[in-house]
Design a protein around this motif. Sequence first.
Motif, short mmCIF file in Angstrom:
data_model
loop_
_atom_site.label_atom_id
_atom_site.label_comp_id
_atom_site.label_asym_id
_atom_site.label_seq_id
_atom_site.Cartn_x
_atom_site.Cartn_y
_atom_site.Cartn_z
N PHE A 64 35.52 54.80 42.36
CA PHE A 64 34.71 53.62 42.67
C PHE A 64 35.51 52.51 43.34
CE2 PHE A 64 36.17 53.29 38.34
CZ PHE A 64 36.57 51.97 38.20
N LEU A 65 36.75 52.27 42.93
CA LEU A 65 37.58 51.25 43.58
C LEU A 65 38.14 51.75 44.91
CD1 LEU A 65 39.64 49.53 40.76
CD2 LEU A 65 38.28 48.40 42.47
N THR A 66 38.57 52.99 44.94
CA THR A 66 39.14 53.55 46.16
C THR A 66 38.12 53.55 47.29
OG1 THR A 66 40.59 54.96 44.86
CG2 THR A 66 40.25 55.59 47.15
N LYS A 67 36.89 53.98 47.01
CA LYS A 67 35.84 54.01 48.02
C LYS A 67 35.51 52.60 48.50
CE LYS A 67 33.68 58.25 46.38
NZ LYS A 67 32.52 58.81 45.66
N ALA A 68 35.44 51.66 47.58
CA ALA A 68 35.14 50.28 47.96
C ALA A 68 36.24 49.73 48.85
CB ALA A 68 34.98 49.40 46.71
N TRP A 69 37.48 50.01 48.48
CA TRP A 69 38.63 49.53 49.24
C TRP A 69 38.63 50.12 50.65
CZ3 TRP A 69 43.27 51.94 50.92
CH2 TRP A 69 44.28 51.05 51.29
N LYS A 70 38.46 51.45 50.76
CA LYS A 70 38.48 52.11 52.06
C LYS A 70 37.33 51.63 52.95
CE LYS A 70 40.94 56.33 50.91
NZ LYS A 70 40.87 57.79 50.83
N PHE A 71 36.21 51.32 52.37
CA PHE A 71 35.06 50.86 53.13
C PHE A 71 35.28 49.44 53.68
CE2 PHE A 71 30.87 48.79 53.36
CZ PHE A 71 30.26 49.62 54.28
N GLN A 72 35.90 48.57 52.90
CA GLN A 72 36.02 47.17 53.27
C GLN A 72 37.26 46.85 54.10
OE1 GLN A 72 33.80 44.80 52.88
NE2 GLN A 72 32.37 46.09 51.75
N MET A 85 40.71 43.70 57.95
CA MET A 85 41.77 43.68 58.95
C MET A 85 41.27 43.08 60.27
SD MET A 85 43.95 47.21 58.30
CE MET A 85 42.85 48.16 59.27
N ALA A 86 40.08 43.46 60.69
CA ALA A 86 39.53 42.92 61.94
C ALA A 86 39.36 41.41 61.84
CB ALA A 86 38.20 43.59 62.25
N ASN A 87 38.87 40.92 60.71
CA ASN A 87 38.67 39.48 60.54
C ASN A 87 39.99 38.72 60.51
OD1 ASN A 87 35.95 39.96 60.50
ND2 ASN A 87 35.73 39.74 58.29
N ILE A 88 41.01 39.29 59.88
CA ILE A 88 42.32 38.65 59.85
C ILE A 88 42.93 38.64 61.25
CG2 ILE A 88 44.70 38.86 59.00
CD1 ILE A 88 43.51 39.80 56.32
N ARG A 89 42.78 39.74 61.97
CA ARG A 89 43.28 39.79 63.35
C ARG A 89 42.60 38.73 64.21
NH1 ARG A 89 43.69 45.67 63.08
NH2 ARG A 89 45.90 46.13 62.97
N THR A 90 41.30 38.52 64.00
CA THR A 90 40.58 37.49 64.76
C THR A 90 41.18 36.12 64.48
OG1 THR A 90 38.55 38.79 64.68
CG2 THR A 90 38.32 36.45 65.16
#
Length: 184
Positions: A152-160, A165-170
């Motif tokens: 449940f945590l791994t899937k949530a992490w991989k999905f988000q 990363m895209a938002n931080i890069r922006t």
Amino acid sequence: MITGVAATVGRRKVQGMYMVGAERLAHRFKAYSKATVACVGKEIAAGAFAIQKSARKNAPVNQGTLRRSISVLLTKGGMTAKVGTGLHYAFFMEFGTGPAAAFGPRPQFPLVFSDDGRKRLKKWGRKHGWADEDIWKLALYIGQHGLKGSLFLTKAWKFQVPRIMANIRTCTTKAGISVGFKFL
């Protein structure tokens, strides 16, 4: 740096997904505007809460204790976020037990139930309409074959993580900073 880990601290297993704004990156931000630092911190926090929401949605539920225990801890001025739970059984619910474990060989543990564990299993079985002898057969099966983890945590992490990363890069691109991410 964004990492996902399950670790052992002392003799206690700690389950969690950790997003860590690297110390060097935070140091480099000092030379840039406070708006850039605030933007990155905001994205780390938003990402952590999104992971928490998704993990809670996907966590297995019996009485809801595991789901309610998934929390977010923001530290280092919002540059670090920890999403996880301190429940002793969360590791097993996440990754599984015995031969059914999500990855790698897992040690086989003898099936031992405390008096409280027997009462809880019996209560659960009766709640779901099971006869006492069938509840015991279920316990033996779990002891021999293990439980499959729900991740449940791994899937949530991989999905988000890609969105985070895209938002931080922006945020950093607007300030002229090139950011790379490393997965451990």
